[in-house]
Design an enzyme around this catalytic site. Structure first.
Site, short mmCIF file in Angstrom:
data_model
loop_
_atom_site.label_atom_id
_atom_site.label_comp_id
_atom_site.label_asym_id
_atom_site.label_seq_id
_atom_site.Cartn_x
_atom_site.Cartn_y
_atom_site.Cartn_z
N LYS A 107 79.15 2.71 25.43
CA LYS A 107 77.79 2.81 25.96
C LYS A 107 77.12 4.02 25.36
O LYS A 107 77.80 5.01 25.02
CB LYS A 107 77.82 2.96 27.48
CG LYS A 107 76.53 2.55 28.14
CD LYS A 107 76.45 1.04 28.23
CE LYS A 107 75.25 0.53 28.95
NZ LYS A 107 75.43 -0.89 29.31
N GLY A 221 62.76 -6.33 35.42
CA GLY A 221 62.93 -6.15 33.98
C GLY A 221 63.47 -7.43 33.36
O GLY A 221 63.41 -8.51 33.96
N1 GLU Z 1 73.54 -3.61 27.85
C1 GLU Z 1 74.11 -4.90 28.17
C2 GLU Z 1 75.21 -4.76 29.20
O1 GLU Z 1 75.25 -3.82 29.98
C3 GLU Z 1 74.52 -5.66 26.91
C4 GLU Z 1 75.52 -4.97 26.05
C5 GLU Z 1 75.73 -5.66 24.70
O2 GLU Z 1 75.12 -6.68 24.45
O3 GLU Z 1 76.52 -5.13 23.94
O4 GLU Z 1 76.04 -5.61 29.34
#
Ligand code: GLU
Length: 428
Positions: A107, A221
């Site tokens: 992340k 969102g």
């Molecule tokens: N940000 C999204 C999540 O929390 C997608 C992450 C991604 O597609 O790598 O799952």
């Protein structure tokens, strides 16, 4: 997000510790999996449009890559902290494992508020983020994607910077790109639709018809917008949705007991899911306090905003009629609130299962980029439905078999898979 009494990483670790006990993991494995493998903290100096200089703080955390390269979004948020990013990277590891895609957990984030930044300034932040990390992220290392307040345009700027630095094309470096620029059809819809695929399965299991249900959503969102669309297509009725007002610096819940009009609300919403309060009032919506979404007399609650929204205080406001909570957000429920939800017998579809549609479609995007051959939207969404449905069924069977709360059952499956990968590699 984080406040004085709440730390997302502590929540993620507490959840992990509980399941590590159930699984009987040895001490070294526990120590290994409750912390990220590595993390980067860095500064991004930017020239603002007025010529002044400003420095933004950026992060990238890789929690675990035993099952494949790190994967996870990048958040832009004024209250971003390293502990939030740590928690989210850990949840990504479990998310990729529970839907059984060959990726690990990562992340990223930048402490900034895009509401107050021009497009050009946002572009410079994106490029600056990549410049700091180009050696440590990549299609076979760690693959970013969108998250809170980042979108396809941000991903394309980041891709362009990465490819410029490397001097070659790397469409698999990042996902959530615009369609036609290496993006996948269906990626924008994927997270919201994925939540509703799991909700559909939960309703089936409980013997409830979607058309006999009503729901209240928190947040408006990307996740909520598409979740509402599909839920309504299945016959459900959304009576309220909450949204952040940038102007008033607080949230409001917009209610119409005969059902909100999605199209109408989308017409008065900004790029970050902020509904225009005055216009909503003119359209006849009841405007209630931001936290009123949770106390509505509905069958389904869908927290699809940030962490720590269903906590020991707010959980008390959940009405007697609520049968299912489907977590569109990451980490919306605290362990204390989980305890109450368990006691109330509400069916929980936990975040890293419910909202795994986004990363699953990101994985499809990478596959398509690798082949340089792109599927139709129906093909993408069909594959997404199969993946999400299979994951839901595996978790609910595990829950029944071992008499576990759904969150714990999902954790058992995910942690077991990651643990096995670490063991098989001889790491621990
Ligand atoms: N940000 C999204 C999540 O929390 C997608 C992450 C991604 O597609 O790598 O799952």
């Amino acid at each position: 997000m984080e406040n004085k009494n709440y730390n997302a990483f502590e929540t993620a670790q507490e959840q992990f510790d509980g399941v590590a006990e159930i699984l009987g993991l040895d001490q070294a494995t526990k120590d290994f999996l409750r912390e990220p493998l590595r993390e980067f903290h860095f500064s991004i100096p930017i020239t603002m449009d007025d010529g002044s200089k400003k420095v933004f703080r950026g992060f990238r955390v890789l929690h675990n890559d035993a099952r494949g390269p790190g994967k996870g979004g990048i958040r832009f948020h004024p209250q971003e902290t390293i502990d939030t990013v740590r928690a989210l990277s850990m949840w990504m590891t479990w998310k990729c494992a529970v839907v059984d895609i060959p990726l690990g957990g990562g992340k990223g984030g930048v402490i900034c508020d895009p509401h107050n930044l021009s497009k050009n300034e946002q572009e410079r932040i994106c490029r600056g983020w990549v410049r700091q990390l180009a050696k440590n992220v990549g299609p076979i290392t760690d693959i970013p994607a969108p998250d809170v307040m980042t979108n396809a345009q941000h991903m394309l700027w980041m891709l362009d910077e990465y490819e410029t630095i490397r001097g070659e094309k790397y469409p698999g470096f990042i996902t959530g790109k615009p369609v036609g620029m290496g993006g996948s059809l269906g990626r924008t819809e994927a997270t919201g639709y994925g939540v509703i695929f799991t909700l559909r399965e939960a309703l089936k299991e409980l013997g409830i018809r979607p058309e006999d249900t009503t729901a209240s959503f928190q947040g408006f969102g990307n996740v909520s917008q598409y979740a509402i669309q599909l839920y309504e297509q299945y016959g459900g009725k959304v009576i309220s949705v909450s949204s952040w007002s940038q102007k008033e610096q607080k949230g409001f819940t917009y209610r119409n007991k005969s059902g909100i009009n999605l199209k109408e609300l989308l017409g008065i919403t900004d790029n970050y899911g902020g509904i225009d309060k005055e216009k909503a009032e003119t359209l006849g919506y009841e405007v209630l306090p931001g936290d009123a979404w949770i106390e509505q007399d509905v069958d389904i609650l869908m927290p699809a905003a940030l962490e720590n929204e269903i906590n020991k205080d707010s959980v008390k406001k959940i009405g007697a009629r609520v049968k299912i909570i489907a977590e569109g957000a990451n980490g919306p429920t605290t362990p204390e609130a989980d305890q109450v939800i368990k006691e109330k017998g509400i069916f929980m579809i936990p975040d890293f299962l419910a909202n795994a549609g986004g990363v699953t479609c990101s994985y499809f995007e990478q596959v398509q980029c690798n082949m340089n051959y792109f599927w139709s939207k129906d093909e993408v969404l069909g594959k997404l439905d199969s993946k999400m449905t299979a994951a839901f069924i595996a978790v609910s069977e595990m829950a029944k078999e071992r008499d576990l709360y759904m969150r714990d059952a999902a954790y058992v499956i995910a942690i077991d898979r990651v643990n096995l990968a670490c063991k098989n590699r001889g790491w621990i």
